[in-house]
Design a protein around this motif. Structure first.
Motif, PDB file in Angstrom:
ATOM      1  N   HIS A 129       0.878  -1.590  -0.095  1.00  0.00           N
ATOM      2  CA  HIS A 129       0.430  -0.009   0.397  1.00  0.00           C
ATOM      3  C   HIS A 129       0.698   0.954  -0.304  1.00  0.00           C
ATOM      4  N   ALA A 130       1.865   1.163   0.575  1.00  0.00           N
ATOM      5  CA  ALA A 130       2.321   2.131   0.543  1.00  0.00           C
ATOM      6  C   ALA A 130       3.247   2.810  -0.948  1.00  0.00           C
ATOM      7  N   GLU A 157      12.813   4.989  -3.493  1.00  0.00           N
ATOM      8  CA  GLU A 157      13.813   6.504  -2.205  1.00  0.00           C
ATOM      9  C   GLU A 157      12.871   7.468  -1.901  1.00  0.00           C
ATOM     10  N   SER A 158      12.527   8.033  -2.947  1.00  0.00           N
ATOM     11  CA  SER A 158      10.774   8.771  -2.536  1.00  0.00           C
ATOM     12  C   SER A 158       9.801   8.774  -1.301  1.00  0.00           C
ATOM     13  N   ILE A 159       9.628   7.814  -2.320  1.00  0.00           N
ATOM     14  CA  ILE A 159       8.206   6.490  -1.569  1.00  0.00           C
ATOM     15  C   ILE A 159       8.764   6.573   0.048  1.00  0.00           C
ATOM     16  N   TYR A 214      12.063  -1.603   0.648  1.00  0.00           N
ATOM     17  CA  TYR A 214      10.820  -0.969  -0.649  1.00  0.00           C
ATOM     18  C   TYR A 214      11.601  -2.107  -1.926  1.00  0.00           C
ATOM     19  N   GLN A 215      12.674  -2.037  -1.975  1.00  0.00           N
ATOM     20  CA  GLN A 215      13.372  -2.598  -2.821  1.00  0.00           C
ATOM     21  C   GLN A 215      13.497  -4.454  -3.228  1.00  0.00           C
ATOM     22  N   VAL A 216      13.689  -4.317  -1.818  1.00  0.00           N
ATOM     23  CA  VAL A 216      13.394  -5.744  -1.979  1.00  0.00           C
ATOM     24  C   VAL A 216      12.606  -6.285  -1.977  1.00  0.00           C
ATOM     25  N   SER A 227      10.490   5.465   5.866  1.00  0.00           N
ATOM     26  CA  SER A 227      10.945   4.223   5.828  1.00  0.00           C
ATOM     27  C   SER A 227      12.209   3.869   5.381  1.00  0.00           C
ATOM     28  N   ASP A 228      12.900   2.626   4.946  1.00  0.00           N
ATOM     29  CA  ASP A 228      14.275   2.557   4.724  1.00  0.00           C
ATOM     30  C   ASP A 228      13.987   1.933   2.979  1.00  0.00           C
TER      31      ASP A 228
END
Length: 109
Positions: A57-58, A72-74, A85-87, A80-81
């Motif tokens: 959702h983020a 990165e901007s999200i 999100y990349q993982v 958050s780190d």
């Protein structure tokens, strides 16, 4: 042969008209985030854990927000780190078939 810049200028009016038709009136803009969440909710429910649903959702909210559209901007917007999100996007194994089935069901309705 026409060069690229001549063709681009030729299609500028078409592009401008298409973009104008995509603009959301200010009176409706407040409704979009809630509608977006209600459309995305069933897809997030298919994920196995609360942390995966949060990441899902983020990222979707970040993609729907104004401004830069990168992880990165999200991550910054959600305090958050970025690597988390990349993982989630690029390395986590998850079964996509239930999401495809849900899309098919929604389109069928």
């Amino acid at each position: 042969m026409l060069n690229g810049s001549v063709m681009e200028r030729r299609f500028d009016p078409v592009l401008e008209a298409a973009l104008a038709s995509c603009e959301v009136p200010e009176s409706l803009s407040g409704l979009l985030p809630e509608r977006f969440r209600s459309l995305a909710e069933p897809f997030g429910d298919l994920l196995a854990s609360d942390s995966k649903r949060y990441d899902f959702h983020a990222i979707l909210e970040g993609l729907a927000a104004k401004g830069r559209k990168n992880l990165e901007s999200i991550a910054y917007a959600h305090d958050s780190d970025r690597q988390m999100y990349q993982v989630f996007v690029g390395q986590r194994d998850w079964d996509h078939q239930p999401m495809l089935d849900l899309i098919a069901q929604q389109v069928g309705k």
